[in-house]
Scaffold this motif. Structure first.
Motif, PDB file in Angstrom:
ATOM      1  N   ARG A   9       0.827  -1.195   0.000  1.00  0.00           N
ATOM      2  CA  ARG A   9       0.000   0.000   0.000  1.00  0.00           C
ATOM      3  C   ARG A   9       0.869   1.256   0.000  1.00  0.00           C
ATOM      4  N   ALA A  10       0.237   2.385  -0.337  1.00  0.00           N
ATOM      5  CA  ALA A  10       0.974   3.645  -0.448  1.00  0.00           C
ATOM      6  C   ALA A  10       1.657   4.017   0.860  1.00  0.00           C
ATOM      7  N   GLY A  11       0.994   3.745   2.001  1.00  0.00           N
ATOM      8  CA  GLY A  11       1.597   4.069   3.292  1.00  0.00           C
ATOM      9  C   GLY A  11       2.878   3.294   3.541  1.00  0.00           C
ATOM     10  N   VAL A  12       2.861   2.021   3.218  1.00  0.00           N
ATOM     11  CA  VAL A  12       4.056   1.186   3.392  1.00  0.00           C
ATOM     12  C   VAL A  12       5.174   1.663   2.471  1.00  0.00           C
ATOM     13  N   GLN A  13       4.824   1.976   1.231  1.00  0.00           N
ATOM     14  CA  GLN A  13       5.824   2.501   0.295  1.00  0.00           C
ATOM     15  C   GLN A  13       6.421   3.803   0.811  1.00  0.00           C
ATOM     16  N   ALA A  14       5.567   4.666   1.390  1.00  0.00           N
ATOM     17  CA  ALA A  14       6.052   5.946   1.918  1.00  0.00           C
ATOM     18  C   ALA A  14       7.029   5.719   3.067  1.00  0.00           C
ATOM     19  N   PHE A  15       6.699   4.808   3.989  1.00  0.00           N
ATOM     20  CA  PHE A  15       7.611   4.492   5.087  1.00  0.00           C
ATOM     21  C   PHE A  15       8.938   3.972   4.551  1.00  0.00           C
ATOM     22  N   ARG A  67       2.825  -3.087  10.537  1.00  0.00           N
ATOM     23  CA  ARG A  67       3.098  -4.240   9.662  1.00  0.00           C
ATOM     24  C   ARG A  67       2.025  -5.322   9.731  1.00  0.00           C
ATOM     25  N   PRO A  68       1.527  -5.698  10.939  1.00  0.00           N
ATOM     26  CA  PRO A  68       0.530  -6.787  10.988  1.00  0.00           C
ATOM     27  C   PRO A  68      -0.788  -6.459  10.298  1.00  0.00           C
ATOM     28  N   ILE A  69      -1.129  -5.176  10.135  1.00  0.00           N
ATOM     29  CA  ILE A  69      -2.429  -4.835   9.554  1.00  0.00           C
ATOM     30  C   ILE A  69      -2.304  -4.369   8.106  1.00  0.00           C
ATOM     31  N   GLY A  70      -1.104  -4.352   7.561  1.00  0.00           N
ATOM     32  CA  GLY A  70      -0.923  -3.914   6.182  1.00  0.00           C
ATOM     33  C   GLY A  70      -1.140  -5.049   5.200  1.00  0.00           C
ATOM     34  N   SER A  71      -1.317  -4.692   3.940  1.00  0.00           N
ATOM     35  CA  SER A  71      -1.472  -5.687   2.881  1.00  0.00           C
ATOM     36  C   SER A  71      -0.105  -6.204   2.453  1.00  0.00           C
ATOM     37  N   VAL A  72      -0.036  -7.487   2.151  1.00  0.00           N
ATOM     38  CA  VAL A  72       1.210  -8.117   1.731  1.00  0.00           C
ATOM     39  C   VAL A  72       1.016  -8.662   0.324  1.00  0.00           C
ATOM     40  N   PRO A  73       1.893  -8.311  -0.620  1.00  0.00           N
ATOM     41  CA  PRO A  73       1.736  -8.824  -1.987  1.00  0.00           C
ATOM     42  C   PRO A  73       1.787 -10.342  -2.027  1.00  0.00           C
ATOM     43  N   ALA A  74       0.989 -10.908  -2.925  1.00  0.00           N
ATOM     44  CA  ALA A  74       0.988 -12.358  -3.101  1.00  0.00           C
ATOM     45  C   ALA A  74       2.345 -12.796  -3.636  1.00  0.00           C
ATOM     46  N   ARG A  75       3.010 -13.654  -2.923  1.00  0.00           N
ATOM     47  CA  ARG A  75       4.364 -14.061  -3.277  1.00  0.00           C
ATOM     48  C   ARG A  75       4.336 -15.265  -4.222  1.00  0.00           C
ATOM     49  N   ARG A  76       5.193 -15.207  -5.232  1.00  0.00           N
ATOM     50  CA  ARG A  76       5.331 -16.334  -6.147  1.00  0.00           C
ATOM     51  C   ARG A  76       6.255 -17.369  -5.537  1.00  0.00           C
ATOM     52  N   LEU A  77       6.156 -18.581  -6.028  1.00  0.00           N
ATOM     53  CA  LEU A  77       7.024 -19.646  -5.542  1.00  0.00           C
ATOM     54  C   LEU A  77       8.456 -19.377  -5.988  1.00  0.00           C
TER      55      LEU A  77
END
Length: 215
Positions: A9-15, A67-77
């Protein structure tokens, strides 16, 4: 609870990028030996340096709390060693981002020097210890500052490796407004197989019939 998305999310990117800028500027502003900052002529520079360090600490703590409440991108294998290395580097970066300002404050106070922030001096809150201990901790602070630059370079190189070699979306997770998308290797392989199958089918349909087929 964390959710999944195509990027942070934009907030995480800003941090993230605020931390990068603060660390780089604080590193550039420091003097080479780490002690000339405590001369009278460097008082203004020291205030800026220590204020940036305090901001880094605040930003990192906020990032960890959110961190616990933010969105996490779906990780590829990815290979297990690669995932383990990524977690190790991320953990080490967080440890250094907290340890660097902490050692700066502790070393400064142990030398009997107040922490000088913008417009505010915080006198030592602990009894000053022998001068040598404060110097040792400040030397550790300088070494940790060098270490985080090297670790950040490895982190950036890994992101570029994902972008240019593995051609996945890891790099764009932290790029605001990034729109480039790359198909996964499995998707690429499936596309190639389909193209080959199509060419083979067209070749078979165009070949001249044999004598037995004509009869």
């Amino acid at each position: 609870m964390s959710s999944t998305s195509s990027r942070y999310r934009a907030g995480v990117q800003a941090f993230h990028w605020l931390t990068v800028v603060l660390v780089l500027v604080a590193y550039v502003l420091r003097k080479g030996d780490g002690y000339s900052l405590y001369s009278a002529s460097a008082d203004g520079l020291r205030r800026i340096h220590e204020t940036l360090g305090a901001l880094v600490f605040i930003v990192v703590v906020l990032r960890l709390l959110l961190r616990p409440i933010g969105s996490v991108p779906a990780r590829r294998l990815v290979p297990q060693w690669m995932a383990a290395a990524a977690r190790l580097v991320q953990f080490a970066l967080y440890v250094l981002l907290i340890a660097i300002p902490a050692t700066a404050v502790l070393g400064t106070w142990l030398e009997g020097i107040p922490v000088t922030l913008a417009g505010l001096d915080i006198a030592p809150l602990i009894s000053p210890k022998p001068h040598g201990l404060g110097q040792l901790i400040m030397q550790m602070h300088a070494s940790l500052g060098n270490a985080i630059l090297w670790l950040a370079a490895v982190h950036a190189a890994a992101a570029l490796f994902h972008h240019f070699c593995l051609r996945d979306e890891v790099f764009r997770w932290m790029i605001p407004g990034a729109s480039m998308k790359y198909p996964s290797r499995s998707a690429e392989a499936l596309s190639i197989r389909r193209a080959r199958s199509g060419r083979i089918a067209r070749l078979h349909s165009r070949r001249t019939p044999s004598k037995a087929e004509r009869l």
